[in-house]
Design an enzyme around this catalytic site. Structure first.
Site, PDB file in Angstrom:
ATOM      1  N   ASP A  32       0.790  -1.239   0.000  1.00 12.07           N
ATOM      2  CA  ASP A  32       0.000   0.000   0.000  1.00 12.07           C
ATOM      3  C   ASP A  32       0.823   1.291   0.000  1.00 12.07           C
ATOM      4  OD1 ASP A  32      -2.004  -1.879   0.201  1.00 12.07           O
ATOM      5  OD2 ASP A  32      -2.844  -1.139   2.085  1.00 12.07           O
TER       6      ASP A  32
ATOM      7  N   ASP B  69      -4.496  -0.813  -1.957  1.00 14.06           N
ATOM      8  CA  ASP B  69      -5.813  -0.658  -1.331  1.00 14.06           C
ATOM      9  C   ASP B  69      -6.733  -0.039  -2.392  1.00 14.06           C
ATOM     10  OD1 ASP B  69      -7.032  -1.197   1.185  1.00 14.06           O
ATOM     11  OD2 ASP B  69      -7.034   0.942   1.696  1.00 14.06           O
TER      12      ASP B  69
ATOM     13  N   HIS C  38     -10.722   6.842   1.522  1.00 16.09           N
ATOM     14  CA  HIS C  38      -9.350   6.783   1.015  1.00 16.09           C
ATOM     15  C   HIS C  38      -9.244   5.710  -0.060  1.00 16.09           C
ATOM     16  CE1 HIS C  38      -9.555   3.518   3.964  1.00 16.09           C
ATOM     17  NE2 HIS C  38      -8.612   2.927   3.249  1.00 16.09           N
TER      18      HIS C  38
ATOM     19  N   LYS D 177      -6.859  -4.985  -3.045  1.00 10.60           N
ATOM     20  CA  LYS D 177      -7.613  -5.504  -1.907  1.00 10.60           C
ATOM     21  C   LYS D 177      -8.565  -4.432  -1.395  1.00 10.60           C
ATOM     22  CE  LYS D 177      -3.918  -4.327   1.310  1.00 10.60           C
ATOM     23  NZ  LYS D 177      -4.642  -3.316   2.068  1.00 10.60           N
TER      24      LYS D 177
ATOM     25  N   CYS E  46      -1.895  -2.908   7.769  1.00 15.14           N
ATOM     26  CA  CYS E  46      -1.807  -3.824   6.624  1.00 15.14           C
ATOM     27  C   CYS E  46      -0.494  -4.614   6.598  1.00 15.14           C
ATOM     28  CB  CYS E  46      -2.043  -3.058   5.334  1.00 15.14           C
ATOM     29  SG  CYS E  46      -3.736  -2.414   5.259  1.00 15.14           S
TER      30      CYS E  46
HETATM   31 ZN    ZN Z   1      -8.453   0.894   3.049  1.00 13.35          ZN
END
Ligand code: ZN
Length: 211
Positions: free
Chosen positions: A17, A55, A90, A115, A160
């Site tokens: 991410d 993300d 976000h 994801k 994460c």
């Molecule tokens: Zn997220």
């Protein structure tokens, strides 16, 4: 250098991410998040195998505080699969905030795992959504490619990165977190909780100079 890991054909760097919304001035900025970029760029040159996660939420995702009447970002609520921290909107699919940081330079990355695309379920881990049951497919990919040890870097250390390292370990992979290639949100002590959780699973946290 003494004590360095010997990086080989069965090792993979998992870059979690590293996206605009998680860097300074992003919608869910991790303090000094962009500082991981040069560290990761340098690290990645040591790996033949690199996987990126991204993300990637639809608008109205259930992890957004804005999807729940009266809720505020950073509070925790109960969803069907358990407690869920609510975040500012976000990494909405197709927006600039969801793009990788422009300085990220890992052209040989072979796979991007997106994801968090299921509206009702968040996904911290690169391996499973937050119901801990819906796989992303990454575990099978690593097995098919005969990749056995996962080095994890990116954002955020205490969400994460943590859940990805834990799931890697539970799936039978060796896992190592490269801590100075991560930055933490540190919400209510979550960074120290993460150190303890990783230690309990036998996941070392090391500095990039050891890799
Ligand atoms: Zn997220």
């Amino acid at each position: 250098m003494a004590g360095r890991f010997d990086i080989g054909a069965s090792d993979v760097l998992l870059v979690v991410d590293v996206q605009n919304d998680f860097c300074t001035s992003g919608a869910l900025a991790v303090p000094r998040g962009e500082e991981v970029v040069p560290v990761i760029n340098s690290l990645a040159r040591r790996f033949s195998h690199v996987v990126l996660t991204q993300d990637w939420h639809p608008r109205g995702h259930h992890s957004f505080a804005s999807s729940h009447a009266g809720a505020q970002p950073f509070q925790s609520i109960a969803l069907g699969y358990g407690p869920q921290v609510l975040w500012p909107d976000h990494c909405v699919q197709g927006t600039a905030g969801a793009d990788f940081h422009p300085g990220l330079d890992v052209p040989h990355a072979a796979l991007i795992v997106r994801k968090g695309h299921t509206r009702e379920i968040d996904s911290y881990s690169a391996f499973y959504e937050n119901d801990h049951a819906t796989p992303t497919g990454l575990g099978s990919y690593l097995r098919e490619r005969a990749l056995r040890r996962v080095f994890v870097a990116g954002l955020a250390f205490d969400f994460c990165v943590r859940y990805s390292a834990e799931d890697a370990r539970r799936l039978g992979f060796d896992a190592v977190v490269i801590e100075d290639a991560c930055r933490a949100i540190d919400l209510d002590g979550s960074a120290s909780v993460t150190h303890a959780a990783l230690a309990a699973l036998g996941v070392p946290c090391v500095r990039a100079e050891k890799v």
